[in-house]
Design an enzyme around this catalytic site. Structure first.
Site, short mmCIF file in Angstrom:
data_model
loop_
_atom_site.label_atom_id
_atom_site.label_comp_id
_atom_site.label_asym_id
_atom_site.label_seq_id
_atom_site.Cartn_x
_atom_site.Cartn_y
_atom_site.Cartn_z
N ALA A 173 -3.55 5.16 -2.31
CA ALA A 173 -3.42 3.88 -1.60
C ALA A 173 -4.80 3.32 -1.26
O ALA A 173 -5.04 2.12 -1.43
CB ALA A 173 -2.59 4.08 -0.33
N GLU A 174 -5.71 4.17 -0.77
CA GLU A 174 -7.10 3.76 -0.55
C GLU A 174 -8.03 4.92 -0.85
O GLU A 174 -7.68 6.09 -0.63
CB GLU A 174 -7.35 3.30 0.89
CG GLU A 174 -7.20 1.81 1.14
CD GLU A 174 -5.78 1.45 1.51
OE1 GLU A 174 -5.47 0.23 1.52
OE2 GLU A 174 -4.98 2.35 1.77
N THR A 175 -9.21 4.55 -1.33
CA THR A 175 -10.33 5.48 -1.44
C THR A 175 -11.44 4.94 -0.56
O THR A 175 -11.79 3.76 -0.62
CB THR A 175 -10.81 5.62 -2.90
OG1 THR A 175 -9.75 6.18 -3.68
CG2 THR A 175 -12.03 6.52 -2.98
N HIS A 224 -5.82 4.89 7.71
CA HIS A 224 -5.69 6.28 7.29
C HIS A 224 -6.92 6.78 6.55
O HIS A 224 -7.31 7.94 6.69
CB HIS A 224 -4.41 6.46 6.45
CG HIS A 224 -4.55 6.17 5.00
ND1 HIS A 224 -4.50 4.90 4.47
CD2 HIS A 224 -4.72 7.00 3.94
CE1 HIS A 224 -4.64 4.96 3.16
NE2 HIS A 224 -4.77 6.23 2.81
#
Length: 275
Positions: free
Chosen positions: A49-51, A80
């Site tokens: 979802a995110e890095t 997160h």
């Protein structure tokens, strides 16, 4: 270069929301972050979802510069992946208590909980405004809608539905959700009677390359004040009831919202291609 995958807003592996975390050595990048294209390519490769990419700073106002990328775009705020980064910094001995991150959303701080079980994020509270449901929202979600709020600079819609069962049963038309005029859609309801949490949510952001986000810290800067006003308490627990699930402990302090959660490192790998 090391890449960690950290499950955030959970104390159990393979639950919560996984984030990639890359710590950049300032000796290797004296001019700042690598090219945006390279960062985006790596985020797409990891397909989380995110890095998060963190670069150590030598300044008085912040300790690390922090950026977040979905597989498709860079985003202005991510809870997160910030929690995951703080977790890695403490694991590696780069931080003892508080960390200050310079981000697109200003300087954000994280602080280790007194018992060492997690971290608390200090984020700006979203500016909620009640609006009429935009055209296409109801058929996109496939469920009756009670109330809709915009969230100011956050760019999301917060959609209230009848109950927890409705949130859990959602099967939205993601192409239709992607066409809505927002970053993402947080669907929420009060928790069922007897639950050990106060409200539930799910979050959909297909236009950002994230069909359903497992646990969305940034959305809780809007969910927390909404339910704090509704329930008459400033400290609440939110359950994001995606397939992976995760708990976010929230505290609303006027213009700031504190989000607390645990995190677990599940993967420690080496990038074999130069960034």
């Amino acid at each position: 270069m090391r890449i960690r995958t950290v499950d955030a807003f959970t104390d159990q592996p393979y639950s919560g929301n996984p984030a990639g975390v890359v710590l950049l050595d300032e000796a290797d990048f004296p001019a700042g972050f690598p090219d945006d294209e390279r960062l985006q390519m790596l985020a797409a490769e990891l397909n989380l979802a995110e890095t998060a990419f963190a670069l150590r700073l030598r300044e008085d106002t912040a300790d690390w510069a922090l950026r977040w990328f979905t597989p498709a775009v860079e985003v202005d705020l991510c809870g997160h992946a910030t929690l995951a980064t703080a977790h890695v910094l403490h694991q590696d001995g780069h931080a003892q208590d508080m960390v200050r991150f310079r981000t697109r959303s200003g300087v954000l701080t994280t602080e280790a909980t007194p018992d060492g079980s997690g971290h608390t994020l200090d984020f700006p509270t979203a500016a909620l405004a009640l609006v009429e449901p935009p055209e296409g929202l109801r058929p996109a979600l496939g469920a009756p809608v009670r109330r809709v709020h915009t969230t100011g600079d956050l760019g999301d819609l917060v959609v209230e539905v009848a109950d927890e069962a409705t949130v859990r049963a959602l099967a939205p038309d993601l192409a239709a959700v992607a066409a809505l005029p927002c970053r993402g859609v947080a669907v929420t309801a009060e928790a069922a009677a007897g639950a050990e949490y106060d409200f539930v949510s799910r979050f959909f952001a297909p236009a950002q390359g994230v069909p359903e986000d497992p646990v969305t810290g940034s959305a809780h800067t809007a969910l927390a004040p909404l339910w704090a006003e509704r329930l008459g308490r400033t400290e609440l627990i939110g359950l994001q009831c995606s397939r992976r699930t995760g708990l976010v402990r929230t505290e609303v302090l006027g213009g700031r919202t504190r989000l607390t959660g645990a995190a677990v490192t599940v993967l420690d790998a080496e990038l074999r291609v130069p960034l």
